[in-house]
Motif scaffolding. Structure first.
Motif, mmCIF file in Angstrom:
data_model
loop_
_atom_site.group_PDB
_atom_site.id
_atom_site.type_symbol
_atom_site.label_atom_id
_atom_site.label_comp_id
_atom_site.label_asym_id
_atom_site.label_seq_id
_atom_site.Cartn_x
_atom_site.Cartn_y
_atom_site.Cartn_z
ATOM 1 N N ILE A 493 -11.394 80.723 -15.525
ATOM 2 C CA ILE A 493 -10.526 80.272 -14.430
ATOM 3 C C ILE A 493 -11.106 80.649 -13.066
ATOM 4 O O ILE A 493 -10.786 80.035 -12.055
ATOM 5 C CB ILE A 493 -9.100 80.819 -14.636
ATOM 6 C CG1 ILE A 493 -8.457 80.101 -15.822
ATOM 7 C CG2 ILE A 493 -8.228 80.645 -13.392
ATOM 8 C CD1 ILE A 493 -7.052 80.533 -16.145
ATOM 9 N N SER A 500 -5.235 77.482 -12.808
ATOM 10 C CA SER A 500 -4.144 78.414 -12.529
ATOM 11 C C SER A 500 -3.089 77.796 -11.614
ATOM 12 O O SER A 500 -2.120 78.459 -11.238
ATOM 13 C CB SER A 500 -4.686 79.696 -11.873
ATOM 14 O OG SER A 500 -5.227 79.420 -10.600
ATOM 15 N N THR A 517 6.183 77.263 -13.058
ATOM 16 C CA THR A 517 5.820 78.194 -14.132
ATOM 17 C C THR A 517 6.475 79.559 -13.938
ATOM 18 O O THR A 517 6.782 80.240 -14.919
ATOM 19 C CB THR A 517 4.296 78.347 -14.234
ATOM 20 O OG1 THR A 517 3.748 78.683 -12.938
ATOM 21 C CG2 THR A 517 3.646 77.061 -14.719
ATOM 22 N N ILE A 535 -1.040 85.903 -12.248
ATOM 23 C CA ILE A 535 -1.369 84.687 -12.995
ATOM 24 C C ILE A 535 -1.109 84.862 -14.482
ATOM 25 O O ILE A 535 -0.607 83.955 -15.149
ATOM 26 C CB ILE A 535 -2.841 84.301 -12.748
ATOM 27 C CG1 ILE A 535 -3.045 83.917 -11.288
ATOM 28 C CG2 ILE A 535 -3.265 83.155 -13.650
ATOM 29 C CD1 ILE A 535 -4.495 83.667 -10.920
ATOM 30 N N ARG A 536 -1.435 86.021 -15.040
ATOM 31 C CA ARG A 536 -1.382 86.183 -16.490
ATOM 32 C C ARG A 536 0.002 85.905 -17.062
ATOM 33 O O ARG A 536 0.121 85.454 -18.195
ATOM 34 C CB ARG A 536 -1.849 87.587 -16.884
ATOM 35 C CG ARG A 536 -0.858 88.709 -16.578
ATOM 36 C CD ARG A 536 -1.406 90.034 -17.061
ATOM 37 N NE ARG A 536 -2.589 90.410 -16.305
ATOM 38 C CZ ARG A 536 -3.598 91.130 -16.814
ATOM 39 N NH1 ARG A 536 -3.554 91.512 -18.068
ATOM 40 N NH2 ARG A 536 -4.626 91.442 -16.067
ATOM 41 N N ARG A 538 2.516 83.893 -15.700
ATOM 42 C CA ARG A 538 3.041 82.540 -15.530
ATOM 43 C C ARG A 538 2.143 81.473 -16.135
ATOM 44 O O ARG A 538 2.597 80.373 -16.440
ATOM 45 C CB ARG A 538 3.274 82.237 -14.045
ATOM 46 C CG ARG A 538 2.021 82.233 -13.186
ATOM 47 C CD ARG A 538 2.314 81.785 -11.761
ATOM 48 N NE ARG A 538 1.135 81.826 -10.915
ATOM 49 C CZ ARG A 538 0.170 80.910 -10.931
ATOM 50 N NH1 ARG A 538 0.247 79.893 -11.760
ATOM 51 N NH2 ARG A 538 -0.864 81.012 -10.121
ATOM 52 N N ILE A 539 0.853 81.802 -16.353
ATOM 53 C CA ILE A 539 -0.085 80.783 -16.815
ATOM 54 C C ILE A 539 0.217 80.354 -18.245
ATOM 55 O O ILE A 539 -0.209 79.298 -18.707
ATOM 56 C CB ILE A 539 -1.535 81.296 -16.686
ATOM 57 C CG1 ILE A 539 -2.507 80.120 -16.625
ATOM 58 C CG2 ILE A 539 -1.895 82.239 -17.838
ATOM 59 C CD1 ILE A 539 -3.918 80.533 -16.303
ATOM 60 N N GLU A 540 0.980 81.174 -18.958
ATOM 61 C CA GLU A 540 1.367 80.839 -20.320
ATOM 62 C C GLU A 540 2.200 79.556 -20.361
ATOM 63 O O GLU A 540 2.271 78.888 -21.395
ATOM 64 C CB GLU A 540 2.160 82.004 -20.922
ATOM 65 C CG GLU A 540 2.517 81.831 -22.377
ATOM 66 C CD GLU A 540 3.024 83.107 -23.006
ATOM 67 O OE1 GLU A 540 3.201 83.116 -24.228
ATOM 68 O OE2 GLU A 540 3.262 84.103 -22.269
ATOM 69 N N PHE A 542 1.760 76.939 -18.176
ATOM 70 C CA PHE A 542 1.054 75.888 -17.443
ATOM 71 C C PHE A 542 0.046 75.237 -18.378
ATOM 72 O O PHE A 542 -0.870 75.899 -18.869
ATOM 73 C CB PHE A 542 0.345 76.484 -16.224
ATOM 74 C CG PHE A 542 -0.387 75.463 -15.382
ATOM 75 C CD1 PHE A 542 0.249 74.316 -14.941
ATOM 76 C CD2 PHE A 542 -1.712 75.666 -15.016
ATOM 77 C CE1 PHE A 542 -0.418 73.378 -14.167
ATOM 78 C CE2 PHE A 542 -2.385 74.738 -14.235
ATOM 79 C CZ PHE A 542 -1.736 73.591 -13.808
ATOM 80 N N ASN A 544 -2.987 73.813 -18.927
ATOM 81 C CA ASN A 544 -4.276 73.601 -18.259
ATOM 82 C C ASN A 544 -5.356 73.175 -19.250
ATOM 83 O O ASN A 544 -6.553 73.379 -19.019
ATOM 84 C CB ASN A 544 -4.708 74.864 -17.501
ATOM 85 C CG ASN A 544 -4.742 76.091 -18.401
ATOM 86 O OD1 ASN A 544 -4.804 75.983 -19.629
ATOM 87 N ND2 ASN A 544 -4.709 77.271 -17.793
ATOM 88 N N GLN A 611 -6.222 84.261 -19.741
ATOM 89 C CA GLN A 611 -7.387 83.404 -19.519
ATOM 90 C C GLN A 611 -8.289 83.316 -20.747
ATOM 91 O O GLN A 611 -9.198 82.482 -20.794
ATOM 92 C CB GLN A 611 -8.211 83.934 -18.349
ATOM 93 C CG GLN A 611 -7.443 84.018 -17.038
ATOM 94 C CD GLN A 611 -8.313 84.470 -15.881
ATOM 95 O OE1 GLN A 611 -9.470 84.072 -15.775
ATOM 96 N NE2 GLN A 611 -7.775 85.304 -15.023
#
Length: 623
Positions: A493, A500, A517, A535-536, A538-540, A542, A544, A611
């Motif tokens: 990322i 992200s 997110t 990021i860690r 909320r990225i779950e 999203f 991507n 990530q």
């Protein structure tokens, strides 16, 4: 998804005979309607979109679709819909292809710069200190029941397995593999551990040597769990360490093999590389009351406080934990103790010498190696990050101990099972202190068997996929249809900020995805996420996936390390078939050894970065 087959996708308990299934995708299964409802936000945000039916980007019908080969982020019923939708899709598609080309050019330049540096394969090219604590969760190399024994217990219960672990780091994967073998399996496991870092490998040999030499000592697994992670240790554990170090310093390769009953093998050339480290640890003054002591506490506090942003990360981390967990983790960050029971710090008179190394420091703008061995654990590396908290908590169900004691007990249990396998002569470990690119030569010179599993840690963060597959792919066992090579990447990322939710051109939120997110994270966990930079967490939520596909294609296009750059953007299909290996398509099926991606918020203690991505490569049946 990271739940083993036959278990609920929410609570991870075994599924009943008639499990509840996701109504939209073929993968998710639950033990009850309640678990399905509770997992609806998390599963629906990404996985269900990946595995479920797609809608045509032009006519909006749902069904069997084919992706746009240019961007992998548009789907069409057929060529007619794709042609009709081209005018609306063209600009977005070309933008993604431009990002792939630009990223490939940057990667090619970085790889070229790295390959030109003298000794690029040595540890000191990476400015980080040695990784005595794992940076990702431990996993079982074999997982026979999901692979060779997927159709039932194989008749080959006495079969030997051969594993190669490149850039292996510490022993966590080896230990978990040994501890996870099914009771029915009675064969031998041969593991080649390879790392260019002499400090990490010296520690691995020391631990294995001690575990075998003192297998009859009461509490040996408990002592080694403490030595693995605790800042301070008891006199008995310190004496145990000194005894083993003294013998290793005097030993040659033959002596180590004989003393470990043939379970640990290493060349004299590699022993010479490690002896310097053993001597350094042996000569340290570790008695804490002495003024000449190495004083790990002082150095550790400096490491933990020198980066202000890390304190902010810790604050967010603690907010995600339960009050009891947060209290336990704060205590660990304060004292660094990892013990079988909560013990006063005053009863531990010695510093742990194996948490030290000579490291490079930035002094007045110059990178200089410290004259003495000093505390060298990176501020973000913890025991809790190295072992899956879901597995740890499952093994400690019903207990009310602190998180540190719970983890210590778990690690000690895995070490005890490993000790049993070693005492039976069923675990053989060969140490190679070298760059992974030298392995084909070593493999031939040492007349090693082909490997049933090859793991490359996160070497793909430093070397392109094609180089790793070209170098190590030929070492896979062609006679095992389950033979697999695993590549992992943890920093993709950084190359692809769009993944992200940030637009690299404008620096803005893409389609309000960050706000969305953060809300999904709250809906799923019940906890407010106070910082969009976290990021860690909320990225779950999203999706991507197409950005990772773009990254993969850019990586495959890039050149470096004697690999020529491609003159075109490879399609995803082309990228998934490389150097004679086929990649398991993570968009259509689950990985069998290491999950393509891991859940983050379900593992509050471990707190993966979100990530990590793992790709599994196998020999196609039509080769």
């Amino acid at each position: 998804m990271d739940v083993k087959p036959g278990n609920c996708w929410r609570c991870m308990k075994p599924l009943p005979e008639g499990p509840v299934t996701c109504g939209r995708c073929p993968q998710a299964k639950y033990c009850s309607d309640q678990c399905q409802r509770q997992d609806r936000v998390r599963h629906g945000a990404v996985e269900c979109q990946m595995f479920g039916p797609k809608s045509c980007s032009y006519c909006k019908k749902t069904g069997e679709m084919k992706p746009c080969a240019g961007c992998n982020n548009a789907w069409y019923c057929n060529g007619t819909c794709q042609r009709k939708g081209r005018a609306a899709h063209k600009e977005v598609c070309q933008d993604i292809q431009a990002i792939i080309t630009d990223l490939s050019n940057k990667m090619t330049k970085d790889y070229a710069d790295l390959s030109r540096q003298d000794g690029y394969s040595k540890r000191d090219i990476y400015l980080d200190p040695p990784y005595y604590f794992g940076t990702t969760m431990a996993y079982d190399f074999l997982q026979l029941k999901q692979n060779e024994w997927a159709d039932g217990i194989s008749e080959e219960t006495m079969r030997d397995f051969y594993i190669f672990s490149a850039g292996c780091g510490d022993l966590r994967h080896t230990v978990l593999t040994a501890a996870s073998l099914p009771a029915e399996y009675q064969g031998k496991v041969h593991i080649v551990l390879n790392d260019s870092d002499p400090y990490v490998m010296a520690r691995n040999v020391l631990f294995l040597y001690t575990l075998i030499q003192h297998e009859d000592r009461e509490g040996i697994a408990t002592s080694l769990a403490t030595l693995w992670y605790s800042l301070h240790i008891s006199k008995s554990d310190y004496d145990l360490t000194k005894t083993s170090l003294k013998k290793l310093i005097q030993a040659d390769a033959r002596g180590i093999s004989e003393t470990t009953k043939g379970c640990v093998s290493i060349t004299d050339e590699d022993v010479a590389k490690l002896r310097y480290v053993w001597k350094g640890w042996y000569s340290l003054e570790c008695q804490r009351i002495r003024s000449s002591s190495v004083n790990l506490t002082k150095r550790r506090q400096f490491v933990l406080t020198q980066v202000p942003s890390f304190q902010h990360e810790l604050k967010i981390y603690f907010e995600r934990l339960s009050p009891k967990e947060a209290e336990s983790l704060k205590t660990w960050f304060q004292h660094g103790l990892f013990l079988a029971q909560d013990t006063p710090i005053g009863s531990l008179p010695f510093d742990n010498p194996t948490l030290t190394a000579r490291i490079r420091q930035n002094i007045d703008g110059h990178l200089l190696v410290t004259e003495n061995f000093v505390y060298c654990i990176h501020n973000s590396n913890t025991p809790f990050k190295a072992w899956d908290s879901l597995q740890v908590q499952e093994c400690s169900a019903g207990e009310t101990t602190s998180a540190t004691v719970m983890y210590h007990k778990y690690v000690a249990q895995q070490l005890q099972k490993t000790s049993t396998l070693l005492s039976q002569g069923r675990l053989h470990i060969h140490m190679l202190v070298s760059c992974c690119f030298e392995i084909p030569h070593d493999h031939q010179a040492l007349k090693m068997a082909k490997f049933d599993r090859i793991f490359t840690a996160n070497l793909a963060d430093f070397f392109e996929f094609r180089k790793l597959l070209q170098t190590l792919g030929p070492l896979l066992n062609p006679n095992n249809k389950n033979a697999t090579l695993v590549t992992e990447i943890t920093s993709w990322i950084i190359w692809m900020p769009e993944a992200s939710g940030w637009d690299r051109r404008t620096g803005r939120d893409i389609n309000n995805s960050i706000k969305t997110t953060m809300q999904l994270c709250k809906d799923d966990t019940g906890k407010e996420l106070s910082c969009p930079e976290a990021i860690r967490y909320r990225i779950e939520y999203f999706n991507n996936t197409h950005w990772f596909c773009a990254y993969l294609r850019a990586n495959m296009m890039a050149g470096g390390f004697h690999i020529p750059e491609l003159d075109h953007i490879p399609s995803l299909k082309e990228a998934m078939k490389c150097e004679g290996l086929q990649m398991r398509d993570f968009r259509e099926e689950l990985n069998k050894l290491v999950p393509f991606k891991k859940r983050v918020n379900a593992r509050s203690l471990t707190s993966p970065s979100g990530q990590e991505r793992a790709l599994e490569w196998y020999l196609p049946s039509d080769r």
